[in-house]
Design a protein around this motif. Structure first.
Motif, short mmCIF file in Angstrom:
data_model
loop_
_atom_site.label_atom_id
_atom_site.label_comp_id
_atom_site.label_asym_id
_atom_site.label_seq_id
_atom_site.Cartn_x
_atom_site.Cartn_y
_atom_site.Cartn_z
N SER A 192 0.93 -1.62 0.15
CA SER A 192 0.26 -0.08 -0.55
C SER A 192 0.96 1.35 0.00
N GLY A 193 0.34 2.36 -0.56
CA GLY A 193 1.05 3.56 -0.39
C GLY A 193 0.11 4.97 -0.36
N ARG A 194 0.72 5.79 -0.95
CA ARG A 194 -0.59 7.02 -0.14
C ARG A 194 -1.68 7.17 -1.38
N ARG A 195 -1.25 7.12 -2.70
CA ARG A 195 -2.23 7.08 -3.93
C ARG A 195 -2.61 6.06 -4.34
N ASP A 196 -3.32 5.28 -4.95
CA ASP A 196 -3.98 4.47 -5.86
C ASP A 196 -4.89 4.83 -7.04
N PRO A 197 -5.32 3.94 -7.77
CA PRO A 197 -4.65 2.56 -7.51
C PRO A 197 -2.73 2.31 -7.75
N ALA A 198 -2.94 1.19 -8.15
CA ALA A 198 -1.26 0.65 -7.62
C ALA A 198 -0.51 -0.11 -9.01
N LEU A 199 0.74 1.01 -9.24
CA LEU A 199 1.65 1.04 -9.95
C LEU A 199 2.11 -0.54 -9.71
N PHE A 200 2.21 -1.53 -11.36
CA PHE A 200 2.09 -2.52 -11.42
C PHE A 200 3.38 -2.93 -12.05
N VAL A 201 4.35 -3.54 -11.15
CA VAL A 201 5.69 -4.38 -11.93
C VAL A 201 5.78 -5.52 -11.51
N SER A 202 6.01 -6.14 -12.39
CA SER A 202 6.87 -7.49 -13.16
C SER A 202 8.34 -8.04 -13.39
N VAL A 203 9.42 -8.49 -12.23
CA VAL A 203 10.48 -8.33 -12.64
C VAL A 203 10.23 -10.20 -12.53
N LEU A 204 12.04 -10.59 -13.43
CA LEU A 204 12.21 -12.30 -13.68
C LEU A 204 10.63 -12.84 -14.51
N LEU A 205 10.31 -12.39 -15.59
CA LEU A 205 9.68 -13.46 -16.64
C LEU A 205 10.70 -14.69 -16.86
N HIS A 206 12.54 -13.41 -16.83
CA HIS A 206 13.19 -14.43 -18.05
C HIS A 206 14.02 -14.28 -16.79
N GLY A 207 14.61 -15.53 -16.31
CA GLY A 207 14.84 -15.98 -14.92
C GLY A 207 16.23 -15.21 -14.89
N ASN A 208 17.53 -14.92 -15.73
CA ASN A 208 18.27 -14.56 -15.98
C ASN A 208 18.46 -12.68 -16.44
N GLU A 209 17.69 -12.25 -16.35
CA GLU A 209 17.58 -11.17 -16.45
C GLU A 209 17.31 -10.64 -15.43
N VAL A 210 18.02 -10.16 -14.37
CA VAL A 210 18.09 -10.18 -12.90
C VAL A 210 18.55 -8.24 -12.79
N THR A 211 18.16 -7.22 -13.61
CA THR A 211 17.75 -5.77 -13.20
C THR A 211 16.98 -5.87 -12.84
#
Length: 340
Positions: A33-52
């Motif tokens: 949760s944060g001060r504003r809604d709706p949320a920012l959606f972030v996806s990471v590691l859909l590819h396991g070798n892409e760690v940035t």
């Protein structure tokens, strides 16, 4: 397959990407949760070798351990099993960035569960963070040409790529109900990629809104992915030169590419440019967005050399043989003829 949490597990931010599988055991969606809604959606590691993406999230959330997020954040951590082995995906797994459309695997069902939950909660914008294995500039991708998505992409940088194939990518699915971009942040071992992604996420968390007005054509360099280049399974390949074709199982490879092939990424190269050598005719598989064979439109073979037939710009060229087999050799791009 999906774990849903409303908090960060203890000490999760202290773990490297290859250690997450021991703690999470599978794909995990975390709502913060944060001060504003709706949320920012972030996806990471859909590819396991892409760690940035994970490294950027570590840096971002470490700043907010003792204070409130400027905006709510929904974090999806994808293929932690492949990340544990430093692989894009494991043998027998689907590509986690091809499961966001119709499909019958458990991974497709998991992705639909994420989509349904985020549609119900509402999403400010969607950001999917990736790396390349070849030499590429940082750029953002969009699958829909709506103004908010283009504004979001332009916030990351001038270079923006529009594509509609391959299907089933995360940003394409989320782009139907919110602004959505994919970030390509260079090679995973480059610290400036992590810094760039972190700064972009921080900026997005502080946005009160995303402009609805049209993006001016002079504000971004918009390219369109018009074809995908693959090497058929039965065709062998190597990297070297015409004189030192590397052997493959005791015989010469069918195709040999220069060892610096990936330096052509995002370079507008003229017709008749040599990109490789072939032992027995032409063996590249080139398909346009409609799935049609268009190899002859872009390349030709002559005197044992593979050359370009028209001006073109390749992107995501890689020297990683495993990635070439799992995904593709590259995409071909053209400047997008648009009017703002």
């Amino acid at each position: 397959m999906l774990t849903v949490l409303d908090h960060l597990p203890d000490a999760l931010l202290d773990l490297d990407a290859h250690q997450l599988y021991d703690r999470l055991s599978g794909p995990t969606l975390i709502h913060l949760s944060g001060r504003r809604d709706p949320a920012l959606f972030v996806s990471v590691l859909l590819h396991g070798n892409e760690v940035t993406g994970w490294q950027a999230i570590q840096r971002l959330l470490s700043r907010y351990t003792q204070r409130e997020l400027p905006r709510s954040l929904s974090l999806f951590i994808g293929n932690v099993q492949a990340a544990s082995q430093g692989q894009r995906r494991l043998d027998g797994q689907p590509d986690y960035n091809r499961i966001w459309g119709p499909g019958s695997t458990p991974e497709h069902a998991m992705a639909q569960a994420v989509i349904q939950q985020m549609q119900q909660r509402g999403v400010f914008a969607s950001i999917d963070i990736h790396n390349n294995t070849g030499t590429n500039p940082h750029y953002a991708c969009v699958n829909h040409l709506d103004a908010p998505s283009l504004h979001l992409a332009g916030l990351f940088g001038r270079t923006v790529l529009y594509f509609t194939k391959p299907e089933g990518v995360q940003s394409m699915a989320f782009g139907h109900f919110c602004p959505a971009v994919t970030l390509e942040c260079g090679k995973p071992d480059h610290p400036h990629g992590t810094q760039h992604a972190y700064e972009f996420l921080e900026a997005c968390l502080h946005l009160s809104g995303i402009p609805q007005r049209p993006v001016l054509s002079q504000d971004i360099d918009l390219f369109h992915s018009v074809a995908i280049v693959k090497i058929p399974d039965q065709v062998s390949f190597s990297f070297g030169d015409a004189e030192t074709l590397q052997s493959n199982g005791g015989s010469q490879a069918h195709i040999c590419f220069p060892p610096d092939l990936d330096h052509l990424n995002f370079q507008e190269i003229p017709p008749h440019t040599r990109i490789g050598w072939t032992n027995n005719g032409f063996h590249l598989d080139v398909q346009n967005e409609q799935g049609q064979d268009v190899a002859d439109r872009f390349f030709y073979a002559q005197d044992g050399e593979i050359r370009t037939a028209v001006p073109l710009m390749p992107g995501m060229l890689t020297l990683n043989s495993r990635i070439i087999r799992q995904d593709c050799l590259c995409y071909l791009m053209e400047r997008y003829p648009w009017v703002s």
